[in-house]
Design a protein around this motif. Structure first.
Motif, PDB file in Angstrom:
ATOM      1  N   HIS A  24     -31.336  37.767  19.443  1.00  0.00           N
ATOM      2  CA  HIS A  24     -31.682  36.346  19.322  1.00  0.00           C
ATOM      3  C   HIS A  24     -30.700  35.629  18.386  1.00  0.00           C
ATOM      4  CE1 HIS A  24     -35.708  37.922  20.596  1.00  0.00           C
ATOM      5  NE2 HIS A  24     -35.698  36.797  21.314  1.00  0.00           N
ATOM      6  N   ILE A  25     -30.437  36.267  17.258  1.00  0.00           N
ATOM      7  CA  ILE A  25     -29.556  35.643  16.255  1.00  0.00           C
ATOM      8  C   ILE A  25     -28.137  35.504  16.799  1.00  0.00           C
ATOM      9  CG2 ILE A  25     -28.597  35.889  13.940  1.00  0.00           C
ATOM     10  CD1 ILE A  25     -31.130  37.479  13.208  1.00  0.00           C
ATOM     11  N   SER A  26     -27.654  36.540  17.493  1.00  0.00           N
ATOM     12  CA  SER A  26     -26.305  36.490  18.058  1.00  0.00           C
ATOM     13  C   SER A  26     -26.186  35.376  19.083  1.00  0.00           C
ATOM     14  CB  SER A  26     -25.970  37.835  18.704  1.00  0.00           C
ATOM     15  OG  SER A  26     -24.705  37.789  19.329  1.00  0.00           O
ATOM     16  N   LEU A  27     -27.205  35.226  19.935  1.00  0.00           N
ATOM     17  CA  LEU A  27     -27.174  34.165  20.942  1.00  0.00           C
ATOM     18  C   LEU A  27     -27.256  32.787  20.283  1.00  0.00           C
ATOM     19  CD1 LEU A  27     -27.155  33.228  23.848  1.00  0.00           C
ATOM     20  CD2 LEU A  27     -29.624  33.623  23.948  1.00  0.00           C
ATOM     21  N   TYR A  28     -28.081  32.660  19.249  1.00  0.00           N
ATOM     22  CA  TYR A  28     -28.180  31.363  18.574  1.00  0.00           C
ATOM     23  C   TYR A  28     -26.840  30.972  17.943  1.00  0.00           C
ATOM     24  CZ  TYR A  28     -29.655  27.532  15.618  1.00  0.00           C
ATOM     25  OH  TYR A  28     -29.762  26.299  15.028  1.00  0.00           O
ATOM     26  N   LEU A  29     -26.163  31.925  17.321  1.00  0.00           N
ATOM     27  CA  LEU A  29     -24.877  31.623  16.696  1.00  0.00           C
ATOM     28  C   LEU A  29     -23.825  31.259  17.738  1.00  0.00           C
ATOM     29  CD1 LEU A  29     -24.705  34.341  13.891  1.00  0.00           C
ATOM     30  CD2 LEU A  29     -25.251  31.905  13.676  1.00  0.00           C
ATOM     31  N   ALA A  30     -23.917  31.842  18.932  1.00  0.00           N
ATOM     32  CA  ALA A  30     -23.015  31.451  20.016  1.00  0.00           C
ATOM     33  C   ALA A  30     -23.281  30.008  20.433  1.00  0.00           C
ATOM     34  CB  ALA A  30     -23.177  32.397  21.210  1.00  0.00           C
ATOM     35  N   ASN A  36     -20.886  23.187  17.453  1.00  0.00           N
ATOM     36  CA  ASN A  36     -19.817  22.826  16.521  1.00  0.00           C
ATOM     37  C   ASN A  36     -18.636  22.212  17.272  1.00  0.00           C
ATOM     38  OD1 ASN A  36     -18.079  22.694  14.285  1.00  0.00           O
ATOM     39  ND2 ASN A  36     -17.415  24.803  14.540  1.00  0.00           N
ATOM     40  N   LEU A  37     -18.232  22.840  18.395  1.00  0.00           N
ATOM     41  CA  LEU A  37     -17.123  22.304  19.186  1.00  0.00           C
ATOM     42  C   LEU A  37     -17.457  20.931  19.764  1.00  0.00           C
ATOM     43  CD1 LEU A  37     -16.004  25.537  21.089  1.00  0.00           C
ATOM     44  CD2 LEU A  37     -14.862  24.443  19.159  1.00  0.00           C
ATOM     45  N   ASN A  38     -18.739  20.675  19.967  1.00  0.00           N
ATOM     46  CA  ASN A  38     -19.178  19.379  20.498  1.00  0.00           C
ATOM     47  C   ASN A  38     -19.476  18.383  19.380  1.00  0.00           C
ATOM     48  OD1 ASN A  38     -19.618  17.979  22.974  1.00  0.00           O
ATOM     49  ND2 ASN A  38     -21.819  18.021  22.585  1.00  0.00           N
ATOM     50  N   LYS A  86     -22.801  23.128  37.701  1.00  0.00           N
ATOM     51  CA  LYS A  86     -23.116  22.373  36.499  1.00  0.00           C
ATOM     52  C   LYS A  86     -23.635  23.337  35.441  1.00  0.00           C
ATOM     53  CE  LYS A  86     -24.269  17.973  38.737  1.00  0.00           C
ATOM     54  NZ  LYS A  86     -25.309  16.933  38.906  1.00  0.00           N
ATOM     55  N   GLY A  87     -23.260  23.086  34.204  1.00  0.00           N
ATOM     56  CA  GLY A  87     -23.746  23.927  33.122  1.00  0.00           C
ATOM     57  C   GLY A  87     -25.150  23.526  32.707  1.00  0.00           C
ATOM     58  N   SER A  88     -25.896  24.490  32.195  1.00  0.00           N
ATOM     59  CA  SER A  88     -27.223  24.185  31.656  1.00  0.00           C
ATOM     60  C   SER A  88     -27.073  23.411  30.351  1.00  0.00           C
ATOM     61  CB  SER A  88     -27.999  25.482  31.414  1.00  0.00           C
ATOM     62  OG  SER A  88     -28.199  26.178  32.624  1.00  0.00           O
ATOM     63  N   LEU A  89     -28.105  22.662  29.995  1.00  0.00           N
ATOM     64  CA  LEU A  89     -28.080  21.853  28.783  1.00  0.00           C
ATOM     65  C   LEU A  89     -28.954  22.481  27.704  1.00  0.00           C
ATOM     66  CD1 LEU A  89     -28.354  18.259  30.295  1.00  0.00           C
ATOM     67  CD2 LEU A  89     -26.298  19.534  29.687  1.00  0.00           C
ATOM     68  N   VAL A  90     -28.507  22.344  26.470  1.00  0.00           N
ATOM     69  CA  VAL A  90     -29.259  22.872  25.332  1.00  0.00           C
ATOM     70  C   VAL A  90     -29.217  21.856  24.205  1.00  0.00           C
ATOM     71  CG1 VAL A  90     -29.372  24.651  23.545  1.00  0.00           C
ATOM     72  CG2 VAL A  90     -28.837  25.294  25.901  1.00  0.00           C
ATOM     73  N   ASN A  91     -30.379  21.575  23.624  1.00  0.00           N
ATOM     74  CA  ASN A  91     -30.486  20.772  22.415  1.00  0.00           C
ATOM     75  C   ASN A  91     -30.727  21.700  21.237  1.00  0.00           C
ATOM     76  OD1 ASN A  91     -30.293  17.885  23.126  1.00  0.00           O
ATOM     77  ND2 ASN A  91     -32.042  18.355  24.439  1.00  0.00           N
ATOM     78  N   LEU A  92     -29.922  21.588  20.205  1.00  0.00           N
ATOM     79  CA  LEU A  92     -30.130  22.359  18.985  1.00  0.00           C
ATOM     80  C   LEU A  92     -30.737  21.449  17.930  1.00  0.00           C
ATOM     81  CD1 LEU A  92     -27.594  23.893  20.456  1.00  0.00           C
ATOM     82  CD2 LEU A  92     -27.501  25.094  18.283  1.00  0.00           C
ATOM     83  N   PHE A  93     -31.749  21.972  17.231  1.00  0.00           N
ATOM     84  CA  PHE A  93     -32.452  21.183  16.236  1.00  0.00           C
ATOM     85  C   PHE A  93     -31.898  21.478  14.855  1.00  0.00           C
ATOM     86  CE2 PHE A  93     -35.747  22.210  19.517  1.00  0.00           C
ATOM     87  CZ  PHE A  93     -35.578  21.018  20.216  1.00  0.00           C
ATOM     88  N   SER A  94     -31.796  20.435  14.059  1.00  0.00           N
ATOM     89  CA  SER A  94     -31.247  20.579  12.716  1.00  0.00           C
ATOM     90  C   SER A  94     -32.285  21.209  11.784  1.00  0.00           C
ATOM     91  CB  SER A  94     -30.822  19.215  12.176  1.00  0.00           C
ATOM     92  OG  SER A  94     -30.404  19.334  10.831  1.00  0.00           O
ATOM     93  N   PHE A  95     -31.835  22.203  11.024  1.00  0.00           N
ATOM     94  CA  PHE A  95     -32.680  22.821  10.007  1.00  0.00           C
ATOM     95  C   PHE A  95     -32.269  22.367   8.615  1.00  0.00           C
ATOM     96  CE2 PHE A  95     -32.754  25.981  13.503  1.00  0.00           C
ATOM     97  CZ  PHE A  95     -34.089  25.829  13.835  1.00  0.00           C
TER      98      PHE A  95
END
Length: 262
Positions: A24-30, A36-38, A86-95
Protein backbone atom coordinates in the motif's frame (compact mmCIF):
# COMPACT_ATOMS: atom_id res chain seq x y z
CA UNK A 1 0.96 22.70 -0.63
CA UNK A 2 3.92 21.91 1.60
CA UNK A 3 4.91 18.37 0.59
CA UNK A 4 7.14 17.99 3.66
CA UNK A 5 4.17 18.58 5.97
CA UNK A 6 2.10 16.32 3.72
CA UNK A 7 4.52 13.38 3.93
CA UNK A 8 4.94 13.92 7.66
CA UNK A 9 1.17 13.81 8.11
CA UNK A 10 0.97 10.72 5.87
CA UNK A 11 3.53 8.81 7.93
CA UNK A 12 1.87 9.90 11.16
CA UNK A 13 -1.38 8.45 9.84
CA UNK A 14 -0.03 5.13 8.56
CA UNK A 15 1.84 4.62 11.83
CA UNK A 16 -1.51 4.13 13.54
CA UNK A 17 -3.19 2.37 10.61
CA UNK A 18 -2.64 -1.39 10.94
CA UNK A 19 -4.64 -2.12 7.78
CA UNK A 20 -1.77 -1.02 5.52
CA UNK A 21 1.13 -3.15 4.37
CA UNK A 22 4.33 -2.17 2.50
CA UNK A 23 2.59 -2.65 -0.86
CA UNK A 24 0.00 0.00 0.00
CA UNK A 25 2.75 2.43 0.99
CA UNK A 26 4.78 1.73 -2.16
CA UNK A 27 1.76 2.33 -4.38
CA UNK A 28 0.85 5.53 -2.53
CA UNK A 29 4.37 6.90 -2.96
CA UNK A 30 4.19 6.11 -6.68
CA UNK A 31 0.95 8.09 -6.85
CA UNK A 32 2.59 10.88 -4.87
CA UNK A 33 5.41 11.04 -7.45
CA UNK A 34 2.85 11.55 -10.23
CA UNK A 35 1.13 14.18 -8.08
CA UNK A 36 4.48 15.90 -7.65
CA UNK A 37 5.08 15.90 -11.43
CA UNK A 38 1.61 17.39 -11.85
CA UNK A 39 2.56 20.22 -9.43
CA UNK A 40 0.18 18.84 -6.78
CA UNK A 41 -2.89 19.54 -8.88
CA UNK A 42 -5.84 17.13 -8.76
CA UNK A 43 -6.79 14.91 -10.40
CA UNK A 44 -3.78 13.09 -11.84
CA UNK A 45 -3.98 10.67 -14.77
CA UNK A 46 -2.33 7.28 -14.30
CA UNK A 47 -1.89 4.01 -16.14
CA UNK A 48 -1.80 0.62 -14.49
CA UNK A 49 1.45 -0.49 -16.15
CA UNK A 50 3.38 2.59 -15.07
CA UNK A 51 2.03 2.46 -11.55
CA UNK A 52 2.96 -1.21 -11.19
CA UNK A 53 6.43 -0.58 -12.58
CA UNK A 54 7.07 2.38 -10.28
CA UNK A 55 5.67 0.72 -7.14
CA UNK A 56 7.31 -2.66 -7.92
CA UNK A 57 3.98 -4.51 -7.88
CA UNK A 58 4.11 -7.51 -10.19
CA UNK A 59 0.57 -8.89 -9.96
CA UNK A 60 -2.50 -7.20 -11.46
CA UNK A 61 -4.75 -8.47 -8.66
CA UNK A 62 -2.47 -7.03 -5.99
CA UNK A 63 -2.42 -3.65 -7.73
CA UNK A 64 -6.21 -3.38 -8.04
CA UNK A 65 -6.71 -4.57 -4.46
CA UNK A 66 -4.25 -2.01 -3.05
CA UNK A 67 -5.52 0.99 -5.00
CA UNK A 68 -9.14 0.22 -4.08
CA UNK A 69 -8.20 -0.22 -0.41
CA UNK A 70 -6.30 3.10 -0.44
CA UNK A 71 -9.56 4.71 -1.52
CA UNK A 72 -11.59 2.74 1.01
CA UNK A 73 -9.21 3.73 3.81
CA UNK A 74 -9.50 7.42 2.88
CA UNK A 75 -6.05 8.09 1.37
CA UNK A 76 -7.09 8.75 -2.24
CA UNK A 77 -10.11 8.97 -4.49
CA UNK A 78 -9.80 6.52 -7.38
CA UNK A 79 -11.79 7.05 -10.59
CA UNK A 80 -11.06 4.10 -12.87
CA UNK A 81 -11.23 4.47 -16.63
CA UNK A 82 -12.59 1.60 -18.68
CA UNK A 83 -11.29 3.17 -21.86
CA UNK A 84 -7.87 1.66 -22.79
CA UNK A 85 -6.88 4.94 -24.47
CA UNK A 86 -7.52 7.08 -21.38
CA UNK A 87 -5.75 6.99 -18.05
CA UNK A 88 -7.64 6.52 -14.80
CA UNK A 89 -7.99 9.56 -12.54
CA UNK A 90 -6.85 9.83 -8.94
CA UNK A 91 -7.36 12.59 -6.39
CA UNK A 92 -4.80 12.74 -3.59
CA UNK A 93 -5.83 14.35 -0.32
CA UNK A 94 -3.54 16.65 1.59
CA UNK A 95 -2.40 15.49 5.01
CA UNK A 96 -1.03 18.93 5.80
CA UNK A 97 -2.66 19.38 9.25
CA UNK A 98 -6.18 20.80 8.92
CA UNK A 99 -6.46 20.29 5.17
CA UNK A 100 -6.00 16.55 5.46
CA UNK A 101 -8.54 16.25 8.28
CA UNK A 102 -11.16 18.18 6.32
CA UNK A 103 -10.63 16.04 3.24
CA UNK A 104 -10.97 12.81 5.21
CA UNK A 105 -14.18 14.03 6.87
CA UNK A 106 -15.57 15.07 3.51
CA UNK A 107 -14.95 11.65 1.98
CA UNK A 108 -16.38 9.74 4.94
CA UNK A 109 -19.56 11.85 4.99
CA UNK A 110 -20.22 11.48 1.27
CA UNK A 111 -22.95 9.05 0.32
CA UNK A 112 -22.58 6.70 -2.65
CA UNK A 113 -24.69 8.94 -4.90
CA UNK A 114 -22.68 12.01 -3.88
CA UNK A 115 -19.41 10.24 -4.68
CA UNK A 116 -20.69 9.28 -8.15
CA UNK A 117 -21.85 12.85 -8.77
CA UNK A 118 -18.51 14.18 -7.57
CA UNK A 119 -16.67 11.86 -9.97
CA UNK A 120 -18.80 13.08 -12.88
CA UNK A 121 -18.11 16.65 -11.79
CA UNK A 122 -14.35 15.99 -11.77
CA UNK A 123 -14.47 14.45 -15.26
CA UNK A 124 -16.40 17.40 -16.67
CA UNK A 125 -14.44 20.16 -14.95
CA UNK A 126 -11.02 18.77 -15.73
CA UNK A 127 -11.67 17.49 -19.24
CA UNK A 128 -9.99 20.48 -20.84
CA UNK A 129 -7.15 20.64 -18.31
CA UNK A 130 -6.27 17.06 -17.41
CA UNK A 131 -4.08 15.16 -19.85
CA UNK A 132 -5.46 11.83 -21.01
CA UNK A 133 -2.08 10.22 -20.46
CA UNK A 134 0.01 10.10 -17.28
CA UNK A 135 2.61 12.72 -16.49
CA UNK A 136 5.43 10.22 -17.05
CA UNK A 137 3.89 9.42 -20.42
CA UNK A 138 4.10 13.12 -21.28
CA UNK A 139 7.81 13.04 -20.46
CA UNK A 140 8.25 9.92 -22.58
CA UNK A 141 6.45 11.64 -25.46
CA UNK A 142 8.86 14.56 -25.25
CA UNK A 143 11.80 12.13 -25.21
CA UNK A 144 10.41 10.29 -28.25
CA UNK A 145 9.99 13.60 -30.07
CA UNK A 146 13.61 14.48 -29.28
CA UNK A 147 14.77 11.08 -30.59
CA UNK A 148 12.82 11.63 -33.81
CA UNK A 149 14.35 15.09 -34.18
CA UNK A 150 17.82 13.62 -33.67
CA UNK A 151 17.09 10.94 -36.27
CA UNK A 152 15.94 13.56 -38.77
CA UNK A 153 19.08 15.58 -38.05
CA UNK A 154 21.25 12.49 -38.62
CA UNK A 155 19.54 11.75 -41.96
CA UNK A 156 19.96 15.39 -42.97
CA UNK A 157 23.68 15.27 -42.14
CA UNK A 158 24.13 12.06 -44.13
CA UNK A 159 22.38 13.60 -47.14
CA UNK A 160 24.63 16.64 -46.90
CA UNK A 161 27.67 14.37 -46.71
CA UNK A 162 26.58 12.50 -49.84
CA UNK A 163 25.95 15.79 -51.61
CA UNK A 164 29.40 17.05 -50.65
CA UNK A 165 30.92 13.81 -51.88
CA UNK A 166 29.08 14.20 -55.17
CA UNK A 167 30.21 17.80 -55.53
CA UNK A 168 33.76 16.76 -54.68
CA UNK A 169 33.93 14.79 -57.93
CA UNK A 170 32.92 17.89 -59.89
CA UNK A 171 35.31 20.34 -58.28
CA UNK A 172 38.48 20.67 -60.32
CA UNK A 173 41.20 20.73 -59.14
CA UNK A 174 40.61 18.56 -56.05
CA UNK A 175 42.45 18.87 -52.77
CA UNK A 176 45.52 16.66 -52.43
CA UNK A 177 44.16 15.20 -49.18
CA UNK A 178 40.93 14.19 -50.94
CA UNK A 179 42.95 12.44 -53.64
CA UNK A 180 45.04 10.59 -51.05
CA UNK A 181 41.93 9.41 -49.20
CA UNK A 182 40.35 8.28 -52.46
CA UNK A 183 43.45 6.26 -53.41
CA UNK A 184 43.73 4.71 -49.94
CA UNK A 185 40.08 3.63 -50.11
CA UNK A 186 41.00 1.64 -53.22
CA UNK A 187 43.99 -0.12 -51.64
CA UNK A 188 46.49 2.16 -53.30
CA UNK A 189 49.18 4.37 -51.72
CA UNK A 190 49.72 8.03 -50.97
CA UNK A 191 52.71 7.97 -53.31
CA UNK A 192 50.49 6.88 -56.19
CA UNK A 193 48.00 9.60 -55.26
CA UNK A 194 50.78 12.21 -55.37
CA UNK A 195 51.89 10.97 -58.79
CA UNK A 196 48.35 11.29 -60.08
CA UNK A 197 47.91 14.73 -58.56
CA UNK A 198 51.28 16.07 -59.76
CA UNK A 199 50.71 14.74 -63.27
CA UNK A 200 47.39 16.49 -63.81
CA UNK A 201 48.39 19.54 -61.81
CA UNK A 202 51.27 20.07 -64.23
CA UNK A 203 49.09 19.86 -67.36
CA UNK A 204 46.24 22.01 -66.03
CA UNK A 205 43.94 19.07 -65.34
CA UNK A 206 43.46 18.17 -68.98
CA UNK A 207 42.58 14.70 -70.21
CA UNK A 208 44.90 13.66 -73.02
CA UNK A 209 46.42 17.11 -72.87
CA UNK A 210 43.40 18.62 -74.66
CA UNK A 211 40.02 18.22 -72.97
CA UNK A 212 39.21 19.75 -69.62
CA UNK A 213 38.70 17.14 -66.92
CA UNK A 214 35.10 16.79 -65.70
CA UNK A 215 35.43 14.10 -63.03
CA UNK A 216 38.76 13.54 -61.31
CA UNK A 217 37.56 10.39 -59.54
CA UNK A 218 36.90 8.71 -62.90
CA UNK A 219 40.36 9.81 -64.03
CA UNK A 220 41.82 8.39 -60.83
CA UNK A 221 40.16 5.02 -61.45
CA UNK A 222 41.63 4.91 -64.97
CA UNK A 223 45.01 5.88 -63.51
CA UNK A 224 44.88 2.98 -61.06
CA UNK A 225 43.93 0.50 -63.81
CA UNK A 226 46.75 1.68 -66.06
CA UNK A 227 49.27 1.73 -63.20
CA UNK A 228 48.48 -1.90 -62.34
CA UNK A 229 48.97 -2.92 -65.97
CA UNK A 230 52.24 -0.99 -66.13
CA UNK A 231 53.54 -2.52 -62.91
CA UNK A 232 52.68 -6.03 -64.05
CA UNK A 233 54.51 -5.45 -67.33
CA UNK A 234 57.61 -3.90 -65.78
CA UNK A 235 57.98 -6.46 -63.00
CA UNK A 236 58.57 -9.35 -65.39
CA UNK A 237 59.86 -9.36 -69.01
CA UNK A 238 60.57 -12.16 -71.44
CA UNK A 239 63.72 -12.83 -73.41
CA UNK A 240 63.75 -13.47 -77.11
CA UNK A 241 63.50 -17.25 -76.64
CA UNK A 242 60.48 -16.90 -74.31
CA UNK A 243 62.37 -17.46 -71.04
CA UNK A 244 61.09 -15.17 -68.26
CA UNK A 245 63.78 -12.92 -66.85
CA UNK A 246 63.77 -11.69 -63.27
CA UNK A 247 64.05 -7.98 -62.48
CA UNK A 248 67.68 -8.48 -61.29
CA UNK A 249 68.86 -10.21 -64.48
CA UNK A 250 71.43 -7.47 -65.13
CA UNK A 251 73.29 -8.06 -61.85
CA UNK A 252 76.73 -9.64 -62.10
CA UNK A 253 76.79 -13.28 -61.03
CA UNK A 254 80.57 -13.47 -60.40
CA UNK A 255 82.90 -11.44 -58.29
CA UNK A 256 84.99 -9.49 -60.78
CA UNK A 257 88.28 -7.84 -59.81
CA UNK A 258 88.69 -4.47 -61.45
CA UNK A 259 92.45 -4.44 -60.67
CA UNK A 260 93.18 -6.94 -63.48
CA UNK A 261 94.20 -5.58 -66.84
CA UNK A 262 91.68 -5.70 -69.65
Amino acid sequence: MNYIFHLTGFYDKIQEDNRLNPTHISLYLALFQFWNLNRFRNPISISRNEMMKLSKISAFGTYHKCIKELQEFGYIEYIPSFNPYKGSLVNLFSFDHSEGIQNLKRIKKQTTSEQVANRMHIKIDTGSEQALIPSINCINSLNNKQLKDNEHSRIFDEENLLLKKKNRSIEIPPNISEVEIYFLERDSTKLEAERFFNHYESNGWLVGGKSKMKNWEAAARNWLINSKKFNNTSNSTSSANGVELKPNHLNATTNKSYRDEL
